[in-house]
Design an enzyme around this catalytic site. Structure first.
Site, mmCIF file in Angstrom:
data_model
loop_
_atom_site.group_PDB
_atom_site.id
_atom_site.type_symbol
_atom_site.label_atom_id
_atom_site.label_comp_id
_atom_site.label_asym_id
_atom_site.label_seq_id
_atom_site.Cartn_x
_atom_site.Cartn_y
_atom_site.Cartn_z
ATOM 1 N N HIS A 10 0.814 -1.211 0.000
ATOM 2 C CA HIS A 10 0.000 0.000 0.000
ATOM 3 C C HIS A 10 0.853 1.268 0.000
ATOM 4 O O HIS A 10 0.551 2.238 -0.699
ATOM 5 C CB HIS A 10 -0.910 0.037 1.235
ATOM 6 C CG HIS A 10 -2.207 -0.669 1.059
ATOM 7 N ND1 HIS A 10 -3.231 -0.177 0.296
ATOM 8 C CD2 HIS A 10 -2.645 -1.847 1.565
ATOM 9 C CE1 HIS A 10 -4.252 -1.012 0.338
ATOM 10 N NE2 HIS A 10 -3.916 -2.033 1.098
ATOM 11 N N GLU A 56 -5.181 -2.035 13.017
ATOM 12 C CA GLU A 56 -6.251 -1.852 12.028
ATOM 13 C C GLU A 56 -6.771 -3.209 11.572
ATOM 14 O O GLU A 56 -7.969 -3.476 11.578
ATOM 15 C CB GLU A 56 -5.701 -1.071 10.831
ATOM 16 C CG GLU A 56 -6.711 -0.878 9.715
ATOM 17 C CD GLU A 56 -6.085 -0.317 8.445
ATOM 18 O OE1 GLU A 56 -6.838 0.159 7.578
ATOM 19 O OE2 GLU A 56 -4.841 -0.371 8.309
#
Length: 441
Positions: free
Chosen positions: A265, A331
Site C-alpha cells: 500500500h 487496524e
C-alpha cells in the site's frame, strides 16, 4: 524486517504500548499547511477551488460538478469482470451493513411513561475518494454503501480532477459512483474538497454536509482535523497496518504473503508478526525474502518492511501475544494458531479481525462483506471502523402522560432543590397548579 525479542520480560500494558513498532508520523505540519487552504475555500468558494486545482492537480477550466451523463458513460470502459466484482462487493456489503442498523426500541418505565430509542441518519454526507498514486473504487463503495444502508438521503462524492481525463475524476471512481447510484460528483481534490464539503460552495450548487468520510493522504487527514466540529468526520486515517498472531502451526507462506500484501500500500505501511515460535519466525522471514522481490511493487514493499513500523516480535506465549495486540490496537488483526477461538477470546482491541489461515486481510479489502475503512495508529483501542452506524445518531424520544409525570414530581423537586435549580421543579409543578388551586409564583 527487524526482530524484537520480548521473551522473558514482565511488561505492563503501558510498556507494550511504548515497545510496539509505529511509523513516525506527525500531522501538525500538515495541519498548518492546509489551514489557509480550508479558510480560502470557506471565503472564496469556487475561485479558491479552481486555483488549488491548477496549483496541485495541474488542471484548469474543467467542470467542478461532473455531468451525470459522464458518470453513467464511464461504465462503458469498465472491464466486465471488474464491473461484476464491484457489483458482488456492493451486494455483500449491503447485506452485512444492514446488520449494523439497530431496531427501534421502546422502554416503558410505568403506565404512561416511555422512552423510545430511534437511530436517525444524518441528512447529508460528503465522501472523499483519492486519485493520486491509485484510485480505489472499493473504498468509494465501502463508504457509499454504509451511508446508503443507514438511510442517508443526500450523498456527494469528490475526487481530484485528472489531467489525462479532461478534468474528470479517475474513471474507477466514476465506475463506483455509477454502480452505487451516486449522481452528485465533484472534480475537487485534497484539502479543498474537505473544505468544500464542510462549508459548501454555492457557486457550483454544493450544499454543506453533516459528515465527511473517505480515505486520503496526510493533507486530507489534516483538513479533516481542521473542519472537525463544524462537521463530523470518520477519522484521521493513517497508513495501513496488519498484525498477525501466529504459532508453529501457521503456514509461513500464508503469513509472509499477508505481510507483503499490506506493505504494498505505502512505504509507511506497517506489517507486524507476533509469535511464540522462533522456528515460524525464521521460516516467515525466509518466505518474505523470496516473495517480496518478485511482487510488482517490490521497492515499496521493501521500504515498508524495512521501516521502523514493521517487525517480527517474539513473545513467550499466545496470551502475551494477545496482550501485545490489544496494546497495539491494529487496524487489521489476523489470527493463525492451533486454537484460534482461544486467542480470539483474549482480543479486545482491533479494527477488524480475520480468523484462520484462509481468511486473509485482502479478503476483507474486497469481498468478505465487512467494511475495510478501519481505525489506524492504535485508535482501534477506542474507536470503530466505518459502518452504517457511522451515519446514525441515537435519539431518545420521551413521552409521559399527566399521571406518569405526577408520580415523579416529588423526587424531581428534591433533585432540583439539591442542585439549586428550583425553576426546573417549578416547570413540573406548574402543570398541576390549577388542580391544587395554586397561583403561579
Amino acid at each position: 524486517m527487524r526482530t524484537i525479542d520480548l521473551r522473558g520480560r514482565e511488561l505492563s500494558r503501558g510498556d507494550l504500548q511504548q515497545l510496539v513498532p509505529r511509523a513516525a508520523v506527525s500531522a501538525e505540519q500538515a495541519v498548518e499547511r492546509v489551514r489557509p487552504l480550508v479558510a480560502d475555500v470557506a471565503e472564496r468558494g469556487e475561485a479558491a477551488l479552481r486555483e488549488q486545482a491548477r496549483d496541485f492537480d495541474g488542471v484548469d477550466g474543467h467542470a467542478l460538478r461532473v455531468p451525470a451523463e459522464a458518470i453513467a458513460a464511464s461504465l462503458a470502459d469498465c472491464p466486465p469482470d471488474v464491473a461484476d466484482a464491484l457489483r458482488e462487493l456492493i451486494s455483500r456489503l449491503r447485506r452485512a451493513s444492514a446488520a449494523q442498523v439497530p431496531q427501534e426500541q421502546v422502554t416503558r418505565l410505568a403506565d404512561g411513561a416511555e422512552i423510545r430509542q430511534r437511530w436517525q441518519p444524518v441528512s447529508r454526507v460528503g465522501l472523499y475518494a483519492p486519485g493520486g498514486k491509485a484510485a480505489y473504487p472499493s473504498s468509494v463503495i465501502m463508504n457509499a454503501v454504509a451511508a446508503q444502508t443507514a438511510g442517508v438521503p443526500g450523498l456527494a462524492l469528490a475526487s481530484p480532477a485528472q489531467r489525462d481525463t479532461g478534468g474528470l475524476p479517475h474513471p474507477a471512481v466514476l465506475w463506483a459512483a455509477a454502480l452505487c447510484g451516486i449522481d452528485e460528483v465533484y472534480a475537487i481534490g485534497g484539502a479543498g474538497a474537505i473544505a468544500a464539503f464542510a462549508h459548501g460552495v454555492p457557486q457550483i450548487g454544493l450544499e454543506p454536509v453533516d459528515v465527511v468520510t473517505g480515505p486520503g493522504n496526510v493533507f486530507v487527514a489534516a483538513a479533516k482535523r481542521v473542519v472537525s466540529g463544524r462537521v463530523g468526520i470518520d477519522s484521521e486515517a493513517g497508513t495501513t497496518e496488519i498484525l498477525v498472531i501466529a504459532d508453529e502451526t501457521a503456514d509461513p507462506g500464508f503469513v509472509a504473503a499477508d505481510l507483503i500484501s499490506q506493505a504494498e500500500h505505502d512505504e509507511a505501511a506497517a506489517s507486524v508478526l507476533v509469535t511464540d515460535s522462533t522456528e515460524l519466525a525464521e521460516r516467515v522471514l525466509a518466505e518474505v525474502a523470496q516473495r517480496a522481490p518478485r511482487t510488482r511493487h517490490a521497492d515499496r514493499v521493501a521500504a515498508a518492511l524495512g521501516g521502523p513500523q514493521s517487525a517480527v516480535i517474539l513473545v513467550d506465549d499466545l496470551a502475551t501475544a494477545a496482550r501485545l495486540s490489544n496494546a497495539y490496537g491494529p487496524e487489521h488483526l489476523e489470527i493463525q494458531t492451533a486454537d484460534d477461538s482461544a486467542v480470539l477470546a483474549r482480543i479486545t482491541d482491533a479494527g477488524a479481525i480475520f480468523v484462520g489461515g484462509y481468511t486473509p486481510v485482502s479478503l476483507g479489502d474486497y469481498l468478505a462483506g465487512s467494511n475495510h475503512v478501519l481505525p489506524t495508529g492504535g485508535t482501534a483501542r477506542f474507536s470503530a471502523g466505518l459502518g452504517a452506524h457511522t451515519f446514525l445518531r441515537p435519539q431518545q424520544i420521551v413521552s409521559y402522560d399527566r399521571a406518569a409525570l405526577a408520580r415523579v414530581e416529588g423526587p424531581l423537586l428534591a433533585l432540583a432543590g439539591a442542585e439549586g435549580l428550583p425553576a426546573h421543579g417549578e416547570a413540573v409543578s406548574a402543570r398541576f397548579e390549577r388542580d391544587r388551586g395554586e397561583e403561579a409564583p
